[in-house]
Design a protein around this motif. Structure first.
Motif, PDB file in Angstrom:
ATOM      1  N   PHE A   5      40.910  37.996  43.363  1.00  0.00           N
ATOM      2  CA  PHE A   5      42.203  37.354  43.146  1.00  0.00           C
ATOM      3  C   PHE A   5      41.764  36.233  42.162  1.00  0.00           C
ATOM      4  CE2 PHE A   5      45.907  34.817  43.207  1.00  0.00           C
ATOM      5  CZ  PHE A   5      46.980  35.745  42.760  1.00  0.00           C
ATOM      6  N   ASP A   6      42.491  35.997  40.881  1.00  0.00           N
ATOM      7  CA  ASP A   6      42.037  34.868  40.236  1.00  0.00           C
ATOM      8  C   ASP A   6      43.198  33.758  40.028  1.00  0.00           C
ATOM      9  OD1 ASP A   6      41.706  33.193  37.786  1.00  0.00           O
ATOM     10  OD2 ASP A   6      40.603  34.569  36.923  1.00  0.00           O
ATOM     11  N   HIS A   7      43.078  32.685  40.702  1.00  0.00           N
ATOM     12  CA  HIS A   7      44.108  31.765  40.859  1.00  0.00           C
ATOM     13  C   HIS A   7      44.577  31.164  39.428  1.00  0.00           C
ATOM     14  CE1 HIS A   7      44.827  31.687  44.930  1.00  0.00           C
ATOM     15  NE2 HIS A   7      43.510  31.635  45.156  1.00  0.00           N
ATOM     16  N   GLU A   8      43.971  31.519  38.365  1.00  0.00           N
ATOM     17  CA  GLU A   8      44.415  31.290  37.041  1.00  0.00           C
ATOM     18  C   GLU A   8      45.179  32.118  36.294  1.00  0.00           C
ATOM     19  OE1 GLU A   8      41.064  29.641  34.829  1.00  0.00           O
ATOM     20  OE2 GLU A   8      41.665  27.490  35.546  1.00  0.00           O
ATOM     21  N   THR A   9      44.800  33.636  36.451  1.00  0.00           N
ATOM     22  CA  THR A   9      45.536  34.578  36.057  1.00  0.00           C
ATOM     23  C   THR A   9      46.517  35.095  37.093  1.00  0.00           C
ATOM     24  OG1 THR A   9      44.110  36.193  36.723  1.00  0.00           O
ATOM     25  CG2 THR A   9      43.672  35.503  34.303  1.00  0.00           C
ATOM     26  N   HIS A  10      46.627  34.641  38.236  1.00  0.00           N
ATOM     27  CA  HIS A  10      47.381  34.750  39.207  1.00  0.00           C
ATOM     28  C   HIS A  10      47.173  36.428  39.429  1.00  0.00           C
ATOM     29  CE1 HIS A  10      49.152  31.042  39.526  1.00  0.00           C
ATOM     30  NE2 HIS A  10      49.070  30.829  38.278  1.00  0.00           N
ATOM     31  N   THR A  11      46.287  37.175  39.219  1.00  0.00           N
ATOM     32  CA  THR A  11      46.093  38.302  39.159  1.00  0.00           C
ATOM     33  C   THR A  11      44.789  38.980  39.810  1.00  0.00           C
ATOM     34  OG1 THR A  11      47.231  38.442  37.043  1.00  0.00           O
ATOM     35  CG2 THR A  11      46.133  40.618  37.661  1.00  0.00           C
ATOM     36  N   ALA A  12      44.910  40.080  40.661  1.00  0.00           N
ATOM     37  CA  ALA A  12      43.625  40.493  41.160  1.00  0.00           C
ATOM     38  C   ALA A  12      43.034  41.659  40.262  1.00  0.00           C
ATOM     39  CB  ALA A  12      43.927  41.192  42.581  1.00  0.00           C
ATOM     40  N   THR A  13      41.716  41.876  40.406  1.00  0.00           N
ATOM     41  CA  THR A  13      41.079  43.155  39.732  1.00  0.00           C
ATOM     42  C   THR A  13      40.528  43.706  40.865  1.00  0.00           C
ATOM     43  OG1 THR A  13      39.593  41.459  39.047  1.00  0.00           O
ATOM     44  CG2 THR A  13      41.045  42.005  37.466  1.00  0.00           C
ATOM     45  N   THR A  14      40.016  44.877  40.599  1.00  0.00           N
ATOM     46  CA  THR A  14      38.938  45.778  41.185  1.00  0.00           C
ATOM     47  C   THR A  14      38.060  46.250  40.427  1.00  0.00           C
ATOM     48  OG1 THR A  14      40.851  46.482  42.916  1.00  0.00           O
ATOM     49  CG2 THR A  14      38.765  47.866  42.637  1.00  0.00           C
ATOM     50  N   GLU A  15      36.659  46.223  41.135  1.00  0.00           N
ATOM     51  CA  GLU A  15      35.853  46.529  40.172  1.00  0.00           C
ATOM     52  C   GLU A  15      35.109  47.551  41.461  1.00  0.00           C
ATOM     53  OE1 GLU A  15      31.121  45.146  38.885  1.00  0.00           O
ATOM     54  OE2 GLU A  15      32.676  43.685  39.615  1.00  0.00           O
ATOM     55  N   MET A  16      34.777  48.920  40.922  1.00  0.00           N
ATOM     56  CA  MET A  16      34.134  49.928  41.754  1.00  0.00           C
ATOM     57  C   MET A  16      32.685  49.578  41.588  1.00  0.00           C
ATOM     58  SD  MET A  16      36.607  51.176  43.625  1.00  0.00           S
ATOM     59  CE  MET A  16      35.589  52.223  44.405  1.00  0.00           C
ATOM     60  N   LYS A  17      31.953  49.599  42.639  1.00  0.00           N
ATOM     61  CA  LYS A  17      30.288  49.332  42.409  1.00  0.00           C
ATOM     62  C   LYS A  17      29.862  50.560  42.908  1.00  0.00           C
ATOM     63  CE  LYS A  17      30.336  44.412  42.256  1.00  0.00           C
ATOM     64  NZ  LYS A  17      29.854  43.217  42.618  1.00  0.00           N
ATOM     65  N   LYS A  18      28.404  50.604  42.716  1.00  0.00           N
ATOM     66  CA  LYS A  18      27.690  51.860  43.173  1.00  0.00           C
ATOM     67  C   LYS A  18      26.273  51.262  43.584  1.00  0.00           C
ATOM     68  CE  LYS A  18      29.638  55.615  40.453  1.00  0.00           C
ATOM     69  NZ  LYS A  18      30.708  55.485  41.307  1.00  0.00           N
ATOM     70  N   GLY A  19      25.988  51.928  44.702  1.00  0.00           N
ATOM     71  CA  GLY A  19      24.738  51.694  45.056  1.00  0.00           C
ATOM     72  C   GLY A  19      24.276  50.399  46.046  1.00  0.00           C
ATOM     73  N   ILE A  20      23.603  50.411  46.976  1.00  0.00           N
ATOM     74  CA  ILE A  20      23.182  49.182  47.637  1.00  0.00           C
ATOM     75  C   ILE A  20      21.601  49.397  48.316  1.00  0.00           C
ATOM     76  CG2 ILE A  20      25.434  48.757  48.984  1.00  0.00           C
ATOM     77  CD1 ILE A  20      24.276  50.266  51.240  1.00  0.00           C
ATOM     78  N   MET A  21      21.119  48.275  48.342  1.00  0.00           N
ATOM     79  CA  MET A  21      19.712  48.179  49.012  1.00  0.00           C
ATOM     80  C   MET A  21      19.843  48.352  50.294  1.00  0.00           C
ATOM     81  SD  MET A  21      16.777  48.036  47.716  1.00  0.00           S
ATOM     82  CE  MET A  21      16.918  47.358  45.856  1.00  0.00           C
ATOM     83  N   THR A  22      18.865  49.176  50.771  1.00  0.00           N
ATOM     84  CA  THR A  22      18.758  49.523  52.256  1.00  0.00           C
ATOM     85  C   THR A  22      17.313  48.966  52.581  1.00  0.00           C
ATOM     86  OG1 THR A  22      17.947  51.549  52.006  1.00  0.00           O
ATOM     87  CG2 THR A  22      20.350  51.355  52.446  1.00  0.00           C
TER      88      THR A  22
END
Ligand SMILES: [Cu+2]
Length: 653
Positions: free
Chosen positions: A294-311
């Motif tokens: 959530f960005d308090h300047e744009t008062h808007t949230a964004t979603t980023e779908m991420k891929k892959g994790i280090m195990t």
């Protein structure tokens, strides 16, 4: 025969719980003469402020609530993992992305533990972090706005129960409550043993912004992970987490996960593993997860779908992961302010086990092991013990500290809080709780610097403590004064949802940073307007965008014509006020979401899809002035094929 015994044992446990829960709460000694003296100590006069903030987990409400202590005043409910109609969170367009996950939009969550950010092992009052036990996620609440700023999904995990913040907020640790196939796959549940895993996820926190990123995941054996705490002081760089179901049973865990005399506390050197990963160690695994900001300047949230994790496989980093045996289905593993003592609480144990970090270090050096579990060395129990608290109570769960050499442990089955000494492990005092206490909280009690004045017990069962409210009673918290030798019960207050945990902090460390307004000149919302002359309505096919303002006590525009059935109307509403505590609300008849609640200087967006021809009112939902009731407008909705021109007005202009 063996099964009968097992069931009898469980039955006995049930009997204890039963007898506590039905106990007579009319402990007359805690009332009467003491009452006025006690009342004084929790009394915060009208207009005065509490000494502490308490941030309480809202459990199955998915939210976090903020209380003033010692008064027990509810100050705010902060929506985190669930939609909240009061604030429009998860309903308005700006916050809907906060609830996106790899499973799609999830409107509900189960918020468990909360913890305040630390610098050098002391509470710094910048952020509160928390996690979600159903669809695994972690979240950051910003303490300048008391709003949720970020939610990060934890992939390759199920339930998310083990949760800790390291001493400089370097990492959040998120452990899976449920062992799972890792990576997930279609397989027989009967084949769980040896094939499921227990991933522990390390989320790196940006020291400036609080921003969260998954750094690595340690793929532990398929036990269930319960609570976690960071090492501190001398044990900085380590973390400890309890496991249960080391039996790896997949059915009737009530019985089958209570077979081993001892389960394990994991002792894990996260610094060592972080270094290993930084130097190119680890294996990349496929994963998909949502990262919502959530960005308090744009008062808007964004979603980023991420891929892959280090195990990371623990056996690839020798000397980083060990098991400490602990009786018996443990819950708490709590680290004292010096970092020397790790207190293990076996839910079914009749004693409290205290481990010594010095002895742990020594045992590791001497390779003083008692075999291994899945190649992870098991430290010799007797040689890492600092001491045992004998006959402390039944069913120990969770311990915090007052910074004066004392520890306080909750006992679920015997329903009490017990104070004991860290110097000789002797019990000093015990007080009943009403009823069946789970966690407790001392402000700073999970840091190097506790503020040992109050203790809050969070109870699982309420029964007769309040006026009855039908079959459902709110959970109950109880405030104790712990400044003297003996604890004193001061106050009961109801909580929202189930408070699994709480974190308290002196108000002085937080309140001066609390924002009063959002500045209009910093508003970067895509559809903001900064004065009434910019307000307008624009049509783009069947999409209509209303650029609207609100100020005491009118909307601009307040009348709109030319909307048609089948349109999708976006109300982008900016609150022009620049005064503290003057929100306005916005509601539209027949809307399928919630209202908007717009803080001064902010813009929020609601979507309305008119279904019926007519003239439909909109109004302000938050009482804002003497003429709040007059703060209203109309939208004329014409048939889909009508030729009514789009027009809007304020005072006929
Ligand atoms: Cu208003």
């Amino acid at each position: 025969m063996k099964n009968i015994l097992k069931i009898a044992a469980v039955g006995l446990l049930g009997f204890f719980m039963q007898s506590c829960n039905n106990g007579d709460s009319n402990d007359k000694r805690s009332r009467g003469a003491m009452a006025s003296n006690v009342a004084e100590r929790v009394y915060v006069a009208p207009g005065d402020h509490d000494e502490f903030y308490g941030f309480f987990s809202g459990g199955f409400s998915g939210q976090m609530s903020v209380y003033g202590l010692p008064s027990g005043r509810l100050l705010k409910v902060i929506p985190v993992f669930s939609q909240d109609a009061e604030k429009g969170y998860g309903y308005n367009e700006g916050t809907i992305p906060m609830l996106n996950t790899s499973y799609g939009f999830v409107p509900w969550g189960d918020l468990h533990h909360v913890d305040i950010s630390q610098t050098n092992g002391e509470l710094d009052g910048r952020w509160v972090f928390t996690h979600e036990n159903n669809t695994p996620r972690v979240a950051r609440i910003d303490l300048n706005t008391f709003e949720t700023g970020e939610i990060l999904e934890i992939p390759n995990s199920a339930g998310n129960h083990s949760f800790a913040i390291t001493e400089n907020t370097e990492y959040l640790i998120a452990g899976t409550r449920f062992a799972i196939p890792s990576p997930q796959r279609d397989m027989s549940i009967d084949e769980m043993k040896g094939n499921f895993k227990g991933p522990l996820t390390f989320v790196k926190v940006d020291q400036e912004t609080g921003g969260m990123e998954i750094d690595f995941q340690v793929i532990m054996p398929g036990f269930n992970f319960d609570l976690a705490h960071p090492g501190r002081g001398k044990s900085h760089g380590w973390m400890f987490a309890t496991t249960y179901n080391s039996e790896e049973a997949s059915t009737l865990l009530e019985v089958n996960a209570s077979q081993n005399d001892k389960d394990f506390i994991v002792a894990l050197n996260w610094q060592k593993i972080a270094e290993y990963v930084a130097n190119g160690g680890g294996t990349k695994m496929d994963a998909e997860y949502a990262h919502n900001k959530f960005d308090h300047e744009t008062h808007t949230a964004t979603t980023e779908m991420k891929k892959g994790i280090m195990t990371v496989d623990p056996k690839d980093v020798p000397g980083a992961v060990f098991f400490m045996p602990i009786p018996k289905s443990p819950h708490g593993c709590d680290v004292d302010p010096t970092g020397e003592y790790i207190v293990g609480s076996g839910k079914l144990a009749a004693e409290l086990t205290v481990f010594s970090f010095d002895k742990i270090t020594q045992a590791i050096e001497n390779e003083d092991y008692d075999g291994d579990a899945y190649n992870i060395p098991i430290l010799n129990y007797d040689n890492i013990l600092a001491g045992i608290v004998r006959e402390p109570g039944l069913g120990p769960l969770h311990t915090e500290f007052d910074g004066k050499g004392n520890a306080y442990t909750t006992f679920f089955i015997s329903s009490e809080v017990v104070k004991w000494s860290l110097s000789d492990f002797q019990v000093i005092d015990r007080k009943p709780t009403y009823y069946s206490v789970g966690h407790l909280m001392i402000p700073g009690g999970n840091s190097q610097k506790p503020f040992g004045k109050y203790l809050v017990a969070m109870n699982k069962i309420t029964k007769d403590r309040y006026l009855p409210t039908g079959p459902e009673m709110n959970h109950s918290a109880q405030l104790y004064d712990i400044s003297g030798d003996k604890m004193e019960l001061l106050l009961d207050f109801p909580t929202i949802g189930e408070p699994h945990y709480a974190a308290g902090i002196p108000a002085d460390l937080v309140k001066q940073n609390s924002k009063k307004i959002y500045r209009l000149d910093e508003n970067k919302h895509k559809y903001k307007v900064t004065n009434e002359s910019e307000t307008r309505v624009e049509r783009n096919g069947n999409e209509v965008h209303v650029y609207m303002t609100m100020v005491r006590s009118h909307f601009a525009p307040d009348n709109i014509e030319g909307i048609k059935v089948g349109d999708k109307v976006f109300f982008h509403v900016t609150n022009l006020e620049q005064d503290f505590d003057v929100p306005h609300g916005f509601a539209m008849i027949g809307a399928n979401t919630a209202e908007l609640l717009v803080m001064p200087g902010a813009t929020k967006t609601m979507v309305w899809e008119p279904k019926k021809v007519g003239v439909w009112p909109l109004y302000c939902t938050d009482f804002c002035s003497a003429l709040h009731q007059e703060m209203q407008g109309y939208v004329r909705v014409s048939p889909a094929n009508s030729n009514v021109e789009l027009s809007w007005s304020l005072d006929g202009e």
